[in-house]
Motif scaffolding. Structure first.
Motif, PDB file in Angstrom:
ATOM      1  N   PRO A 381      29.011  46.592  33.861  1.00  0.00           N
ATOM      2  CA  PRO A 381      30.459  46.773  33.671  1.00  0.00           C
ATOM      3  C   PRO A 381      31.298  46.122  34.769  1.00  0.00           C
ATOM      4  CG  PRO A 381      29.274  48.881  33.554  1.00  0.00           C
ATOM      5  CD  PRO A 381      28.324  47.870  34.079  1.00  0.00           C
ATOM      6  N   GLY A 382      32.560  45.859  34.415  1.00  0.00           N
ATOM      7  CA  GLY A 382      33.583  45.497  35.381  1.00  0.00           C
ATOM      8  C   GLY A 382      34.654  46.573  35.338  1.00  0.00           C
ATOM      9  N   PHE A 383      35.584  46.550  36.277  1.00  0.00           N
ATOM     10  CA  PHE A 383      36.550  47.640  36.379  1.00  0.00           C
ATOM     11  C   PHE A 383      37.980  47.129  36.582  1.00  0.00           C
ATOM     12  CE2 PHE A 383      32.422  49.075  37.703  1.00  0.00           C
ATOM     13  CZ  PHE A 383      32.272  50.282  37.034  1.00  0.00           C
ATOM     14  N   ILE A 384      38.911  47.725  35.817  1.00  0.00           N
ATOM     15  CA  ILE A 384      40.332  47.546  36.097  1.00  0.00           C
ATOM     16  C   ILE A 384      40.664  48.576  37.167  1.00  0.00           C
ATOM     17  CG2 ILE A 384      42.674  47.603  35.174  1.00  0.00           C
ATOM     18  CD1 ILE A 384      41.443  47.215  32.387  1.00  0.00           C
ATOM     19  N   VAL A 385      41.233  48.129  38.287  1.00  0.00           N
ATOM     20  CA  VAL A 385      41.465  49.041  39.408  1.00  0.00           C
ATOM     21  C   VAL A 385      42.923  49.007  39.855  1.00  0.00           C
ATOM     22  CG1 VAL A 385      39.081  48.862  40.230  1.00  0.00           C
ATOM     23  CG2 VAL A 385      40.813  47.270  41.104  1.00  0.00           C
ATOM     24  N   ARG A 386      43.310  50.069  40.520  1.00  0.00           N
ATOM     25  CA  ARG A 386      44.638  50.180  41.121  1.00  0.00           C
ATOM     26  C   ARG A 386      44.448  50.397  42.621  1.00  0.00           C
ATOM     27  NH1 ARG A 386      46.179  54.651  38.825  1.00  0.00           N
ATOM     28  NH2 ARG A 386      47.131  53.684  36.967  1.00  0.00           N
ATOM     29  N   GLY A 387      45.068  49.537  43.438  1.00  0.00           N
ATOM     30  CA  GLY A 387      44.897  49.622  44.878  1.00  0.00           C
ATOM     31  C   GLY A 387      45.506  50.881  45.477  1.00  0.00           C
ATOM     32  N   LYS A 388      44.884  51.368  46.549  1.00  0.00           N
ATOM     33  CA  LYS A 388      45.392  52.544  47.261  1.00  0.00           C
ATOM     34  C   LYS A 388      46.156  52.169  48.529  1.00  0.00           C
ATOM     35  CE  LYS A 388      41.922  55.852  45.599  1.00  0.00           C
ATOM     36  NZ  LYS A 388      40.907  56.871  45.992  1.00  0.00           N
ATOM     37  N   GLY A 389      46.138  50.885  48.892  1.00  0.00           N
ATOM     38  CA  GLY A 389      46.882  50.457  50.079  1.00  0.00           C
ATOM     39  C   GLY A 389      46.269  50.951  51.376  1.00  0.00           C
ATOM     40  N   GLU A 390      44.950  50.856  51.502  1.00  0.00           N
ATOM     41  CA  GLU A 390      44.257  51.307  52.704  1.00  0.00           C
ATOM     42  C   GLU A 390      44.432  50.286  53.831  1.00  0.00           C
ATOM     43  OE1 GLU A 390      42.371  53.040  55.579  1.00  0.00           O
ATOM     44  OE2 GLU A 390      42.670  54.091  53.666  1.00  0.00           O
ATOM     45  N   ALA A 391      45.062  50.707  54.921  1.00  0.00           N
ATOM     46  CA  ALA A 391      45.386  49.781  56.017  1.00  0.00           C
ATOM     47  C   ALA A 391      44.128  49.223  56.674  1.00  0.00           C
ATOM     48  CB  ALA A 391      46.251  50.489  57.052  1.00  0.00           C
ATOM     49  N   ALA A 392      43.078  50.038  56.812  1.00  0.00           N
ATOM     50  CA  ALA A 392      41.862  49.588  57.497  1.00  0.00           C
ATOM     51  C   ALA A 392      41.185  48.434  56.759  1.00  0.00           C
ATOM     52  CB  ALA A 392      40.890  50.754  57.647  1.00  0.00           C
ATOM     53  N   SER A 393      41.364  48.373  55.436  1.00  0.00           N
ATOM     54  CA  SER A 393      40.766  47.286  54.644  1.00  0.00           C
ATOM     55  C   SER A 393      41.730  46.105  54.509  1.00  0.00           C
ATOM     56  CB  SER A 393      40.389  47.788  53.249  1.00  0.00           C
ATOM     57  OG  SER A 393      41.549  47.963  52.443  1.00  0.00           O
ATOM     58  N   ILE A 394      42.880  46.198  55.188  1.00  0.00           N
ATOM     59  CA  ILE A 394      43.963  45.215  55.071  1.00  0.00           C
ATOM     60  C   ILE A 394      44.351  45.081  53.593  1.00  0.00           C
ATOM     61  CG2 ILE A 394      44.838  43.002  55.930  1.00  0.00           C
ATOM     62  CD1 ILE A 394      42.437  42.803  57.722  1.00  0.00           C
ATOM     63  N   ASN A 395      44.513  46.233  52.942  1.00  0.00           N
ATOM     64  CA  ASN A 395      44.950  46.279  51.542  1.00  0.00           C
ATOM     65  C   ASN A 395      44.070  45.418  50.638  1.00  0.00           C
ATOM     66  OD1 ASN A 395      47.250  47.988  52.001  1.00  0.00           O
ATOM     67  ND2 ASN A 395      48.279  46.224  52.898  1.00  0.00           N
ATOM     68  N   SER A 396      42.757  45.564  50.787  1.00  0.00           N
ATOM     69  CA  SER A 396      41.822  44.721  50.049  1.00  0.00           C
ATOM     70  C   SER A 396      40.684  45.545  49.476  1.00  0.00           C
ATOM     71  CB  SER A 396      41.235  43.639  50.976  1.00  0.00           C
ATOM     72  OG  SER A 396      42.258  42.911  51.608  1.00  0.00           O
ATOM     73  N   ALA A 397      39.978  44.936  48.499  1.00  0.00           N
ATOM     74  CA  ALA A 397      38.772  45.526  47.912  1.00  0.00           C
ATOM     75  C   ALA A 397      37.820  44.382  47.572  1.00  0.00           C
ATOM     76  CB  ALA A 397      39.119  46.331  46.662  1.00  0.00           C
ATOM     77  N   SER A 398      36.646  44.709  47.062  1.00  0.00           N
ATOM     78  CA  SER A 398      35.680  43.657  46.711  1.00  0.00           C
ATOM     79  C   SER A 398      36.191  42.832  45.540  1.00  0.00           C
ATOM     80  CB  SER A 398      34.326  44.285  46.361  1.00  0.00           C
ATOM     81  OG  SER A 398      34.311  44.738  45.023  1.00  0.00           O
ATOM     82  N   HIS A 399      35.631  41.634  45.358  1.00  0.00           N
ATOM     83  CA  HIS A 399      36.038  40.809  44.220  1.00  0.00           C
ATOM     84  C   HIS A 399      34.959  40.788  43.146  1.00  0.00           C
ATOM     85  CE1 HIS A 399      33.239  37.747  45.490  1.00  0.00           C
ATOM     86  NE2 HIS A 399      33.773  36.775  44.786  1.00  0.00           N
TER      87      HIS A 399
END
Length: 479
Positions: A381-399
């Motif tokens: 599966p793949g996922f539609i996601v909504r960001g949480k704005g985590e500062a430690a990740s510099i507002n990022s997630a995996s691709h």
């Protein structure tokens, strides 16, 4: 009287011609091209090359030359560039899913955190080793841009269309949907005989930036197509799981199209050229040389920034054409569309209002409320996601899921029957592809998602059903 033959495009001196003979990129190269194309158009290409080589060999002799003086001065200034040292201490950075990240990626990120321009960094759970910045690496720097921190496939992105079609349609019309993919997509070196026009081809960058100007015809020929490797276009089923979804869709399942591709030859050539410009002007130690940067106050930095944004918009245009073709073939208008990109640099501000250039090389923007798509593999599966704005990740997630096996290792280790059995068991039909994109070369997407629960929340899940990738030659001539 014999008419003079018009000089063809193939006989015009180009940036690549000069790069091949070891001419320094950046200002010296741009100056050389401007002088040759302005004052020496009547010379043959070989004579033009000999002329600028003479200046390169002995710039002191040409400093006062009326026409070639500016080229000599640019070469001399380039030779005086001082080496740049790394910081002795590396800055700390957040690592997500550390247990699944290879040593090579960690070492690359450690080096990136020692650059003088670096202000913050983070490593995503799908991270693996690349060139310069690791894939899955996020790096915030001050007033500079790192071409290899962006990556070769500039603006590579995910794009999804969700249709008001019951998912049972997929099983009943499987052959029709396969043909839609074969008729309306092109991969690798294949292209459409008649590309669709798009306003992106009228952009001023194609006229104002020499290296970009040289790439315009190729870019037009590749409009609406996808690259090789892990790029795909696929039909699948989206399950909307969040009642508060931004599309206003009822909970349930929908037929969807998902595509993954980037800026094709345009982006690759921009990346290659400006990486050389950066490495020529920012001389870093050997272990960090691919992290050479361009100052955004410099002409080269501004040029790259414009070219990078053009390549990103071009990649988006290609996706829009892919989805337009397939929607037209279906005879439907999408209920919703989602698009996000990676392999890019953004101007963003931190909590104190300071502006940084944030590089996301194989990382998804995940600012608070920002939607994105994180795919798995062709059989997961793949996922539609909504960001949480985590500062430690510099507002990022995996691709994506991230690789656990290199392309070379995959081809040496796996067999076609083994992969086919795995795919059939998953209920997936694949058109094209090769062993280096088999599902087992990727990390477990569920573990990757579990490692970034603080970064994103899931809005919907995408299940691939019919996947097309590079390698299917049977329908390449169909238009």
């Amino acid at each position: 009287m014999t008419k003079k033959k018009k000089k063809t495009a193939s006989n015009k001196l180009t940036a690549n011609d000069l790069l091949k003979i070891g001419f320094p990129a950046g200002k010296p190269l741009g100056t050389a091209l401007n002088i040759v194309h302005t004052y020496f158009t009547e010379l043959g290409k070989n004579h033009q090359i000999e002329l600028v080589q003479d200046v390169l060999t002995a710039p002191d002799l040409y400093q006062l030359h009326a026409t070639l003086g500016s080229l000599a001065q640019a070469i001399l200034a380039h030779k005086e560039t001082a080496p740049v040292a790394l910081r002795n201490e590396q800055q700390k950075y957040a690592i997500y899913g550390a247990e699944g990240i290879e040593e090579g990626a960690l070492k690359q990120m450690d080096i990136a955190m020692r650059l003088p321009v670096t202000r913050a960094g983070a490593l995503m759970p799908d991270a693996h080793q690349g060139y310069g910045l690791p894939i899955g690496g996020v790096l915030a720097v001050e007033n500079a841009v790192i071409p290899y921190g962006v990556g070769v496939d500039i603006g590579c992105r995910m794009s999804m269309s969700i249709f008001d079609i019951h998912t049972g349609y997929l099983d009943k019309h499987r052959e029709e949907l396969k043909k839609m993919l074969q008729d309306n997509t092109r991969f690798g070196f294949s292209s459409f005989q008649k590309p669709m026009d798009h306003p992106v081809m009228d952009r001023m960058e194609f006229h104002e930036i020499p290296i970009v100007h040289e790439l315009k015809d190729r870019a037009y020929s590749q409009l609406g197509t996808s690259g090789g490797g892990n790029h795909f276009v696929e039909f699948g089923v989206v399950d909307i799981q969040d009642e508060q979804n931004e599309f206003g869709l009822p909970l349930g399942s929908y037929l969807s199209v998902l595509s993954h591709s980037g800026s094709r030859g345009l982006g690759a050539n921009i990346a290659g050229y400006y990486t050389k410009v950066a490495m020529d002007s920012c001389r870093l130690p050997q272990e960090a040389k691919h992290l050479a940067w361009l100052d955004l106050d410099s002409d080269a930095g501004q040029e790259y920034w414009m070219a990078m944004n053009l390549a990103g918009d071009y990649a988006s245009a290609c996706h829009h054409q892919i989805h337009h073709r397939i929607a037209s073939a279906l005879g439907e208008t999408p209920l919703a569309t989602i698009e996000n990109h990676h392999n890019f640099a953004w101007k963003e501000k931190d909590a104190e209002g300071r502006e940084y250039i944030v590089h996301r090389k194989g990382a998804t923007p995940a600012g608070k409320g920002v939607l994105g798509i994180i795919p798995g593999s062709m059989a997961t599966p793949g996922f539609i996601v909504r960001g949480k704005g985590e500062a430690a990740s510099i507002n990022s997630a995996s691709h994506g899921a991230g690789r656990v096996m290199s392309r070379t290792q995959a081809k040496k280790t796996l067999t076609k029957p083994q992969v086919q059995k795995f795919i059939q068991k998953a209920g997936i039909e694949v058109i094209g592809s090769d062993l280096d994109e088999a599902p087992m070369v990727y990390k477990d997407i569920h573990q990757v998602m579990a490692a970034q629960q603080d970064l994103v929340e899931v809005v919907g899940t995408f299940h691939p059903r019919i996947v097309r990738m590079n390698g299917d030659e049977k329908y390449m001539e169909v238009d």
